[in-house]
Motif scaffolding. Sequence first.
Motif, short mmCIF file in Angstrom:
data_model
loop_
_atom_site.label_atom_id
_atom_site.label_comp_id
_atom_site.label_asym_id
_atom_site.label_seq_id
_atom_site.Cartn_x
_atom_site.Cartn_y
_atom_site.Cartn_z
N ASN A 1 0.87 -1.18 0.00
CA ASN A 1 0.00 0.00 0.00
C ASN A 1 0.91 1.23 0.00
N LYS A 16 2.24 5.26 -0.76
CA LYS A 16 1.89 6.68 -0.73
C LYS A 16 1.81 7.20 -2.17
N GLN A 58 4.94 8.43 -3.81
CA GLN A 58 6.00 7.44 -3.99
C GLN A 58 5.59 6.33 -4.97
N LYS A 59 4.42 6.46 -5.55
CA LYS A 59 3.87 5.37 -6.35
C LYS A 59 4.76 5.01 -7.54
N ASN A 89 -3.43 2.61 -5.59
CA ASN A 89 -2.20 2.72 -4.81
C ASN A 89 -1.85 1.42 -4.10
N THR A 90 -2.43 0.32 -4.60
CA THR A 90 -2.15 -1.00 -4.04
C THR A 90 -1.53 -1.89 -5.12
N ASN A 119 10.68 0.60 0.60
CA ASN A 119 9.50 0.35 1.42
C ASN A 119 9.50 1.17 2.71
N LEU A 141 5.65 3.31 1.79
CA LEU A 141 4.41 2.62 2.12
C LEU A 141 3.62 3.33 3.22
N THR A 142 2.30 3.18 3.15
CA THR A 142 1.44 3.73 4.20
C THR A 142 1.38 2.80 5.40
N LYS A 143 1.72 1.52 5.19
CA LYS A 143 1.83 0.54 6.27
C LYS A 143 2.76 -0.56 5.79
#
Length: 240
Positions: A42, A44, A47-48, A81-82, A111, A115-117
């Motif tokens: 997942n 940001k 940062q995709k 974004n996944t 990473n 990543l958001t998580k």
Amino acid sequence: MKKSNLWNKIIPIIIITFMTNFNIASAQNVSEERITMLVTFNVKVEQKEALRKALIADKNGALNEKGNISMELFEHKDKPNTFYLFERWDNQKSLDEHFTKKYAKDVLELNKVALTKPMQILYLHDVSPLPKNEIKNPLSSDTPVDLVVIFKVKDGMQETFINQFQKSIVNSRPEQGNIEFFFHTVPGDNTKFVLYERWRSQAAIDFHFAQPYTKELFEMFKSALEQPIEEYLNFITEIK
């Protein structure tokens, strides 16, 4: 902390996680077990593109490694974004060697900020694996439809669920429009199952959904799943 020192800590964690999830008694057994992984990222928004490029490099590099069976990269159609990596390796040694490559290290390094998580890793057991030379690929004329389904099944329904899917595997793979149909258990969680399927076109998957054995599956879902089937469906698009 130096990057090399960080990497020395990451590798043992990955190996320990794998051994725990599979509940394997010895390191030798781990090394002989084919490894299938579904990794979810997942990312940001800002940062995709950086992560996309790093994942493409990782995938392309992995496909040239001797111990790799397959490596496929996808983006969620409804959650742009996944990203997903669906990968298969001959054994633990092959996976360990992959993590020594620069392109694999680059993904892990990115990473930390992209990543958001934390990335989510599911180690999977393929209920009906195929040899590498029997795994089909899309044709140039195909417009593939890809689907990953992460089921949560009511306790007590596991045996019924597996038996019904074993029947579906036997019937679905010979369909002219099928490319891949893989059903997995998740070691360490006997109520979670993962289905990955790939079809040559929308017409092919529509044909599949109309078959009696697929209708039987959907009927079973009503009593076996903790939530409606729609909650588990993830339509994805391959990233080349």
